[in-house]
Design a protein around this motif. Structure first.
Motif, PDB file in Angstrom:
ATOM      1  N   GLU A   1      13.469  51.690  80.153  1.00 54.00           N
ATOM      2  CA  GLU A   1      14.909  51.874  79.961  1.00 54.00           C
ATOM      3  C   GLU A   1      15.330  51.375  78.590  1.00 54.00           C
ATOM      4  O   GLU A   1      16.128  52.010  77.894  1.00 54.00           O
ATOM      5  CB  GLU A   1      15.696  51.148  81.063  1.00 54.00           C
ATOM      6  CG  GLU A   1      15.612  51.828  82.411  1.00 54.00           C
ATOM      7  CD  GLU A   1      16.304  51.025  83.522  1.00 54.00           C
ATOM      8  OE1 GLU A   1      16.989  50.021  83.229  1.00 54.00           O
ATOM      9  OE2 GLU A   1      16.131  51.419  84.688  1.00 54.00           O
ATOM     10  N   PHE A   2      14.801  50.236  78.183  1.00 52.63           N
ATOM     11  CA  PHE A   2      15.116  49.671  76.876  1.00 52.63           C
ATOM     12  C   PHE A   2      14.638  50.604  75.759  1.00 52.63           C
ATOM     13  O   PHE A   2      15.351  50.851  74.795  1.00 52.63           O
ATOM     14  CB  PHE A   2      14.482  48.281  76.737  1.00 52.63           C
ATOM     15  CG  PHE A   2      14.798  47.604  75.441  1.00 52.63           C
ATOM     16  CD1 PHE A   2      16.070  47.125  75.184  1.00 52.63           C
ATOM     17  CD2 PHE A   2      13.824  47.459  74.466  1.00 52.63           C
ATOM     18  CE1 PHE A   2      16.374  46.504  73.979  1.00 52.63           C
ATOM     19  CE2 PHE A   2      14.114  46.846  73.265  1.00 52.63           C
ATOM     20  CZ  PHE A   2      15.385  46.366  73.018  1.00 52.63           C
ATOM     21  N   LYS A   3      13.421  51.146  75.907  1.00 46.34           N
ATOM     22  CA  LYS A   3      12.895  52.086  74.912  1.00 46.34           C
ATOM     23  C   LYS A   3      13.788  53.314  74.809  1.00 46.34           C
ATOM     24  O   LYS A   3      14.061  53.805  73.714  1.00 46.34           O
ATOM     25  CB  LYS A   3      11.471  52.513  75.278  1.00 46.34           C
ATOM     26  CG  LYS A   3      10.420  51.473  75.012  1.00 46.34           C
ATOM     27  CD  LYS A   3       9.049  52.006  75.427  1.00 46.34           C
ATOM     28  CE  LYS A   3       7.957  50.972  75.298  1.00 46.34           C
ATOM     29  NZ  LYS A   3       6.656  51.500  75.748  1.00 46.34           N
ATOM     30  N   ASN A   4      14.235  53.824  75.950  1.00 45.42           N
ATOM     31  CA  ASN A   4      15.133  54.988  75.943  1.00 45.42           C
ATOM     32  C   ASN A   4      16.437  54.678  75.231  1.00 45.42           C
ATOM     33  O   ASN A   4      16.955  55.502  74.475  1.00 45.42           O
ATOM     34  CB  ASN A   4      15.412  55.479  77.368  1.00 45.42           C
ATOM     35  CG  ASN A   4      14.220  56.173  77.985  1.00 45.42           C
ATOM     36  OD1 ASN A   4      13.359  56.688  77.277  1.00 45.42           O
ATOM     37  ND2 ASN A   4      14.161  56.177  79.309  1.00 45.42           N
ATOM     38  N   LYS A   5      16.971  53.492  75.476  1.00 45.52           N
ATOM     39  CA  LYS A   5      18.210  53.099  74.802  1.00 45.52           C
ATOM     40  C   LYS A   5      17.988  53.006  73.301  1.00 45.52           C
ATOM     41  O   LYS A   5      18.838  53.404  72.511  1.00 45.52           O
ATOM     42  CB  LYS A   5      18.728  51.768  75.343  1.00 45.52           C
ATOM     43  CG  LYS A   5      19.385  51.880  76.698  1.00 45.52           C
ATOM     44  CD  LYS A   5      19.910  50.536  77.162  1.00 45.52           C
ATOM     45  CE  LYS A   5      20.513  50.634  78.545  1.00 45.52           C
ATOM     46  NZ  LYS A   5      20.972  49.339  79.040  1.00 45.52           N
TER      47      LYS A   5
ATOM     48  N   LEU B   1       3.848  40.638  95.069  1.00 44.97           N
ATOM     49  CA  LEU B   1       5.006  40.215  94.279  1.00 44.97           C
ATOM     50  C   LEU B   1       4.749  40.426  92.789  1.00 44.97           C
ATOM     51  O   LEU B   1       5.631  40.876  92.053  1.00 44.97           O
ATOM     52  CB  LEU B   1       5.347  38.749  94.560  1.00 44.97           C
ATOM     53  CG  LEU B   1       6.018  38.456  95.890  1.00 44.97           C
ATOM     54  CD1 LEU B   1       6.177  36.944  96.076  1.00 44.97           C
ATOM     55  CD2 LEU B   1       7.382  39.126  95.973  1.00 44.97           C
ATOM     56  N   GLU B   2       3.530  40.102  92.370  1.00 45.20           N
ATOM     57  CA  GLU B   2       3.173  40.274  90.968  1.00 45.20           C
ATOM     58  C   GLU B   2       3.231  41.754  90.575  1.00 45.20           C
ATOM     59  O   GLU B   2       3.767  42.111  89.532  1.00 45.20           O
ATOM     60  CB  GLU B   2       1.767  39.717  90.715  1.00 45.20           C
ATOM     61  CG  GLU B   2       1.380  39.718  89.253  1.00 45.20           C
ATOM     62  CD  GLU B   2       0.003  39.096  89.024  1.00 45.20           C
ATOM     63  OE1 GLU B   2      -0.598  39.449  87.998  1.00 45.20           O
ATOM     64  OE2 GLU B   2      -0.452  38.299  89.846  1.00 45.20           O
ATOM     65  N   LYS B   3       2.706  42.646  91.424  1.00 44.97           N
ATOM     66  CA  LYS B   3       2.744  44.079  91.149  1.00 44.97           C
ATOM     67  C   LYS B   3       4.180  44.592  91.141  1.00 44.97           C
ATOM     68  O   LYS B   3       4.564  45.404  90.297  1.00 44.97           O
ATOM     69  CB  LYS B   3       1.910  44.843  92.177  1.00 44.97           C
ATOM     70  CG  LYS B   3       0.417  44.700  91.961  1.00 44.97           C
ATOM     71  CD  LYS B   3      -0.371  45.475  92.996  1.00 44.97           C
ATOM     72  CE  LYS B   3      -1.860  45.264  92.778  1.00 44.97           C
ATOM     73  NZ  LYS B   3      -2.663  45.959  93.770  1.00 44.97           N
ATOM     74  N   LYS B   4       4.977  44.113  92.086  1.00 49.20           N
ATOM     75  CA  LYS B   4       6.378  44.532  92.164  1.00 49.20           C
ATOM     76  C   LYS B   4       7.125  44.069  90.910  1.00 49.20           C
ATOM     77  O   LYS B   4       7.889  44.824  90.309  1.00 49.20           O
ATOM     78  CB  LYS B   4       7.010  43.949  93.431  1.00 49.20           C
ATOM     79  CG  LYS B   4       8.393  44.471  93.723  1.00 49.20           C
ATOM     80  CD  LYS B   4       8.896  43.941  95.050  1.00 49.20           C
ATOM     81  CE  LYS B   4      10.250  44.489  95.388  1.00 49.20           C
ATOM     82  NZ  LYS B   4      10.757  44.001  96.653  1.00 49.20           N
ATOM     83  N   TYR B   5       6.887  42.824  90.495  1.00 51.15           N
ATOM     84  CA  TYR B   5       7.543  42.273  89.314  1.00 51.15           C
ATOM     85  C   TYR B   5       7.087  43.028  88.060  1.00 51.15           C
ATOM     86  O   TYR B   5       7.895  43.366  87.198  1.00 51.15           O
ATOM     87  CB  TYR B   5       7.224  40.769  89.193  1.00 51.15           C
ATOM     88  CG  TYR B   5       7.886  40.109  88.024  1.00 51.15           C
ATOM     89  CD1 TYR B   5       9.266  39.926  87.983  1.00 51.15           C
ATOM     90  CD2 TYR B   5       7.131  39.675  86.932  1.00 51.15           C
ATOM     91  CE1 TYR B   5       9.873  39.326  86.900  1.00 51.15           C
ATOM     92  CE2 TYR B   5       7.731  39.071  85.845  1.00 51.15           C
ATOM     93  CZ  TYR B   5       9.099  38.901  85.832  1.00 51.15           C
ATOM     94  OH  TYR B   5       9.701  38.299  84.760  1.00 51.15           O
ATOM     95  N   GLU B   6       5.785  43.319  87.979  1.00 53.70           N
ATOM     96  CA  GLU B   6       5.239  44.057  86.846  1.00 53.70           C
ATOM     97  C   GLU B   6       5.841  45.458  86.800  1.00 53.70           C
ATOM     98  O   GLU B   6       6.216  45.950  85.721  1.00 53.70           O
ATOM     99  CB  GLU B   6       3.710  44.149  86.966  1.00 53.70           C
ATOM    100  CG  GLU B   6       3.048  44.786  85.772  1.00 53.70           C
ATOM    101  CD  GLU B   6       1.531  44.817  85.925  1.00 53.70           C
ATOM    102  OE1 GLU B   6       0.934  45.731  85.335  1.00 53.70           O
ATOM    103  OE2 GLU B   6       0.962  43.968  86.626  1.00 53.70           O
ATOM    104  N   SER B   7       5.979  46.092  87.944  1.00 53.73           N
ATOM    105  CA  SER B   7       6.586  47.419  88.015  1.00 53.73           C
ATOM    106  C   SER B   7       8.031  47.374  87.532  1.00 53.73           C
ATOM    107  O   SER B   7       8.471  48.240  86.778  1.00 53.73           O
ATOM    108  CB  SER B   7       6.514  47.944  89.453  1.00 53.73           C
ATOM    109  OG  SER B   7       7.212  49.146  89.571  1.00 53.73           O
ATOM    110  N   ARG B   8       8.765  46.347  87.957  1.00 52.54           N
ATOM    111  CA  ARG B   8      10.167  46.200  87.539  1.00 52.54           C
ATOM    112  C   ARG B   8      10.253  45.977  86.032  1.00 52.54           C
ATOM    113  O   ARG B   8      11.091  46.561  85.342  1.00 52.54           O
ATOM    114  CB  ARG B   8      10.831  45.051  88.289  1.00 52.54           C
ATOM    115  CG  ARG B   8      12.356  45.063  88.090  1.00 52.54           C
ATOM    116  CD  ARG B   8      13.051  44.008  88.904  1.00 52.54           C
ATOM    117  NE  ARG B   8      13.426  42.970  87.959  1.00 52.54           N
ATOM    118  CZ  ARG B   8      13.429  41.687  88.206  1.00 52.54           C
ATOM    119  NH1 ARG B   8      13.063  41.235  89.377  1.00 52.54           N
ATOM    120  NH2 ARG B   8      13.782  40.825  87.288  1.00 52.54           N
ATOM    121  N   LEU B   9       9.368  45.140  85.494  1.00 51.26           N
ATOM    122  CA  LEU B   9       9.363  44.892  84.051  1.00 51.26           C
ATOM    123  C   LEU B   9       9.042  46.174  83.274  1.00 51.26           C
ATOM    124  O   LEU B   9       9.671  46.453  82.245  1.00 51.26           O
ATOM    125  CB  LEU B   9       8.341  43.803  83.689  1.00 51.26           C
ATOM    126  CG  LEU B   9       8.756  42.372  83.993  1.00 51.26           C
ATOM    127  CD1 LEU B   9       7.622  41.423  83.629  1.00 51.26           C
ATOM    128  CD2 LEU B   9      10.009  41.988  83.234  1.00 51.26           C
TER     129      LEU B   9
END
Length: 193
Positions: A40-44, A26-34
């Protein structure tokens, strides 16, 4: 009871081990999502310029004022050498009214550009200035081709320049349309924070 205690310890250890593995996943999945959201934020951020509401409102107001005065200048100056008709009458009074109106609107646009110059980019300023310069050139040509006492003779002597004045009307209108599109793109790239 010893057997149950041993079984309980094994079950407890298994639950603990499984819980830790699930927590790690879960931690890896959450870290991947973050990380994905951060990218995406950097691209914006790269694609948009973020400005304060005050700056946005100020720029919006400046471009609106410049657009209003410039579009009226372009319209009035375009009437001096219209693209679709060639006015060959000898009506000094009609020509003088057109000239006076074009001069008045050009001075207003010139003053608006000068007053707002510090608030716009140099590139945008130069494009407004180039349109203004061409409009002034039209006004100067209008004096020679329409208001001179010997304007008919002057037209005959300078046929190419006379035709260029009509062509310049199209150039001015095209320059204006290109600048408007550039301003639209610029505005759409801004986002208020």
């Amino acid at each position: 009871m010893g057997v149950f205690g041993g079984v309980g310890a094994i079950v407890s250890a298994t639950v603990k081990f499984t819980s830790e593995k699930i927590a790690e996943r879960l931690e890896k999945k959450y870290e991947s999502r973050l990380n994905k959201e951060l990218e995406e934020f950097k691209n914006k951020l790269e694609n948009k310029s973020y400005v304060s509401k005050t700056r946005f409102d100020t720029e919006f107001s400046v471009y609106r004022k410049l657009s209003e005065s410039t579009v009226v200048m372009v319209k009035e100056v375009s009437q001096l050498f219209p693209r679709f008709t060639r006015d060959t009458r000898d009506d000094y009074d009609t020509y003088k009214k057109k000239f006076d109106s074009a001069i008045e609107k050009t001075v207003i646009a010139q003053d608006s550009l000068a007053a707002n110059a510090p608030f716009i980019s140099k590139d945008i300023y130069n494009k407004f200035d180039e349109i203004e310069r061409k409009c002034k050139e039209q006004i100067e040509d209008f004096i020679d081709f329409r208001l001179r006492v010997d304007c008919k003779q002057y037209i005959e002597e300078r046929r190419a320049e006379y035709r260029n004045a009509f062509k310049r009307t199209s150039e001015i209108q095209n320059d204006w349309n290109e600048l408007l599109e550039e301003l639209r793109v610029y505005r759409s790239s801004l986002e208020v924070v």
